[in-house]
Every structure is written in structure tokens, then in C-alpha cells.
Design an enzyme around this catalytic site. Structure first.
Site, mmCIF file in Angstrom:
data_model
loop_
_atom_site.group_PDB
_atom_site.id
_atom_site.type_symbol
_atom_site.label_atom_id
_atom_site.label_comp_id
_atom_site.label_asym_id
_atom_site.label_seq_id
_atom_site.Cartn_x
_atom_site.Cartn_y
_atom_site.Cartn_z
ATOM 1 N N PRO A 1 0.699 -0.886 0.009
ATOM 2 C CA PRO A 1 0.691 -0.022 0.092
ATOM 3 C C PRO A 1 0.777 1.101 -0.086
ATOM 4 C CG PRO A 1 -0.014 -1.188 2.319
ATOM 5 C CD PRO A 1 0.468 -2.328 1.095
ATOM 6 N N ASN A 2 0.466 1.961 -0.769
ATOM 7 C CA ASN A 2 0.841 3.291 -1.379
ATOM 8 C C ASN A 2 2.213 3.601 -1.707
ATOM 9 O OD1 ASN A 2 -1.260 4.984 0.397
ATOM 10 N ND2 ASN A 2 -0.282 3.736 2.672
ATOM 11 N N ARG B 1 4.423 10.644 -2.224
ATOM 12 C CA ARG B 1 4.179 10.733 -0.444
ATOM 13 C C ARG B 1 6.079 10.681 0.227
ATOM 14 N NH1 ARG B 1 4.258 4.238 1.528
ATOM 15 N NH2 ARG B 1 3.720 5.174 3.150
ATOM 16 N N TYR C 1 10.836 9.103 1.598
ATOM 17 C CA TYR C 1 11.118 7.940 0.161
ATOM 18 C C TYR C 1 11.854 8.251 -1.013
ATOM 19 C CZ TYR C 1 7.743 5.870 3.711
ATOM 20 O OH TYR C 1 7.258 4.795 5.259
ATOM 21 N N ASN D 1 8.287 -5.235 -0.926
ATOM 22 C CA ASN D 1 8.067 -4.110 0.147
ATOM 23 C C ASN D 1 6.866 -4.508 0.549
ATOM 24 O OD1 ASN D 1 7.443 -2.315 1.616
ATOM 25 N ND2 ASN D 1 9.053 -0.195 0.493
ATOM 26 N N ALA E 1 3.346 -0.995 4.828
ATOM 27 C CA ALA E 1 2.600 -0.671 6.364
ATOM 28 C C ALA E 1 2.448 -2.429 6.597
ATOM 29 C CB ALA E 1 1.654 -0.153 6.542
ATOM 30 N N GLU F 1 12.817 -9.125 1.523
ATOM 31 C CA GLU F 1 12.227 -7.762 2.115
ATOM 32 C C GLU F 1 13.109 -6.044 1.671
ATOM 33 O OE1 GLU F 1 12.195 -7.698 5.777
ATOM 34 O OE2 GLU F 1 10.355 -6.099 6.239
ATOM 35 N N HIS G 1 12.771 -2.744 2.125
ATOM 36 C CA HIS G 1 12.610 -1.083 2.963
ATOM 37 C C HIS G 1 13.347 0.578 1.924
ATOM 38 C CE1 HIS G 1 9.160 -3.264 4.857
ATOM 39 N NE2 HIS G 1 10.407 -4.100 5.271
ATOM 40 N N ARG H 1 12.625 4.767 13.248
ATOM 41 C CA ARG H 1 11.786 5.342 12.547
ATOM 42 C C ARG H 1 10.707 4.961 13.890
ATOM 43 N NH1 ARG H 1 8.601 5.016 6.857
ATOM 44 N NH2 ARG H 1 7.709 6.563 7.863
HETATM 45 C C1 DQA Z 1 8.171 0.909 3.955
HETATM 46 C C2 DQA Z 1 7.995 1.884 5.722
HETATM 47 C C3 DQA Z 1 6.558 1.366 5.838
HETATM 48 O O1 DQA Z 1 7.284 1.464 7.794
HETATM 49 C C4 DQA Z 1 5.384 1.729 5.327
HETATM 50 O O2 DQA Z 1 4.742 1.331 5.947
HETATM 51 C C5 DQA Z 1 5.893 2.327 3.943
HETATM 52 C C6 DQA Z 1 6.967 2.318 3.048
HETATM 53 C C7 DQA Z 1 9.684 1.471 2.739
HETATM 54 O O3 DQA Z 1 9.736 1.136 1.575
HETATM 55 O O4 DQA Z 1 10.143 2.604 3.364
HETATM 56 O O5 DQA Z 1 5.012 1.872 3.553
HETATM 57 O O6 DQA Z 1 7.961 -0.373 3.898
#
Ligand code: DQA
Length: 152
Positions: free
Chosen positions: A9-10, A17, A22, A74, A77, A98, A100, A107
Site C-alpha cells: 500500500p501507498n 508521498r 521516500y 516491499n 505498512a 524484503e 524497505h 523511525r
Molecule cells: C516502507 C516502510 C513502512 O513502514 C511504510 O509503511 C511503507 C514503506 C518503506 O519502504 O520504507 O509504506 O515499507
């Protein structure tokens, strides 16, 4: 080899964002870059993003039936909440890295927990979008390089 590059998501809002966290690269540009990086290396890449947990579970299962040999994930959340994604990865046993973009270890405390990490061969954290490319390299390196035992 075929790999799935999955984003939760997102992450479709990359570039929009929180660019301070990011970066400014858009999701479409990231996909274009990854697609050509993989193509140049003879890797068949399936790129997919969803804001819905079950869709990501479906895609992990699809990767199994498609004979994929790696997953870059990735989960956004859902990293911090999803037993369903952990179970899907544990079920298919496809080597998964994985990723990020941000350094989730520096954080909010709720971002320190990753439900999926136990089912992943490596975690690339806080390397920006470069982390996706590093994950592809790890998977492309395969077992011979011993990457599957290494946590990044
Ligand atoms: C994320 C880190 C997560 O905590 C966050 O909710 C994201 C992006 C990252 O790529 O740093 O959506 O996975």
C-alpha cells in the site's frame, strides 16, 4: 529466471508521498528502471503493486504456480501487521528479499517489527530505491553465492 517484484500500500504514491523519506522518484519510473535492469540481465520480471493485503497474498501464490524463483517484496505498512503475508511466503518457500526504502529501524517503534522477515532470505533496509536493485542482484546471484543465508 522469473522474479516477482511486489509492492504494498501507498508505494504507488512514490514521488508524491513524503519525498523527504521516500525520495522523489515516481512509482512508474521505478518500475521502468527495474524492468529494463531485469531485461538486460535476462530476468523475467513481474512488477505488481496493490493497496490490498489479499491481492498481495494472491500474487505470492501466483508466483508459486508461475514457477518464479524469487520475490522482491516491499509490503509497505503490511510489513508490520500481516500474518497472512508471512503465511503465504512460508507456504510457497520462494526465496524472498524484503525491501524497505526508508530505514524502518530508525523511525517509529511500530515500524521495527516485521512479520514477514522470518520467511525472507534477506532484508534490505534504508537504501532508498536502490534497495530494489540490490534485491534483484541478490536473487540473481542465487544459491551459489550463498546469498540465501545472508541478512543484509
Ligand atoms: C516502507 C516502510 C513502512 O513502514 C511504510 O509503511 C511503507 C514503506 C518503506 O519502504 O520504507 O509504506 O515499507
Amino acid at each position: 529466471m522469473k522474479i516477482y517484484i511486489l509492492n504494498g500500500p501507498n508505494l504507488n504514491l512514490l514521488g508524491i508521498r513524503e519525498p523527504g523519506i521516500y525520495g522523489s522518484l515516481g512509482y512508474d519510473e521505478l518500475c521502468r528502471g527495474l524492468a529494463s535492469y531485469c531485461e538486460e540481465r535476462g530476468i523475467e520480471a513481474v512488477l505488481y503493486q496493490s493497496n490490498h493485503e489479499g491481492d498481495l497474498v494472491d500474487k505470492i501464490q501466483e508466483a508459486y504456480f508461475a514457477g518464479a524463483s524469487g520475490i522482491v517484496l516491499n509490503p509497505g505498512a503490511y510489513t508490520h501487521t500481516s500474518i497472512a503475508l508471512l503465511d503465504a511466503l512460508s507456504a510457497v518457500k520462494i526465496p524472498t528479499v524484503e525491501v524497505h526504502i526508508s530505514d524502518v529501524t530508525k523511525r517509529e517503534s511500530f515500524r521495527k517489527t516485521s512479520y514477514i522477515r522470518p520467511a525472507c532470505v534477506a532484508s534490505i533496509i534504508g537504501h532508498g530505491v536502490k534497495g530494489y536493485y540490490e534485491a534483484v542482484d541478490l536473487l540473481a546471484g542465487g544459491k551459489e553465492t550463498g546469498v540465501y543465508a545472508r541478512k543484509v
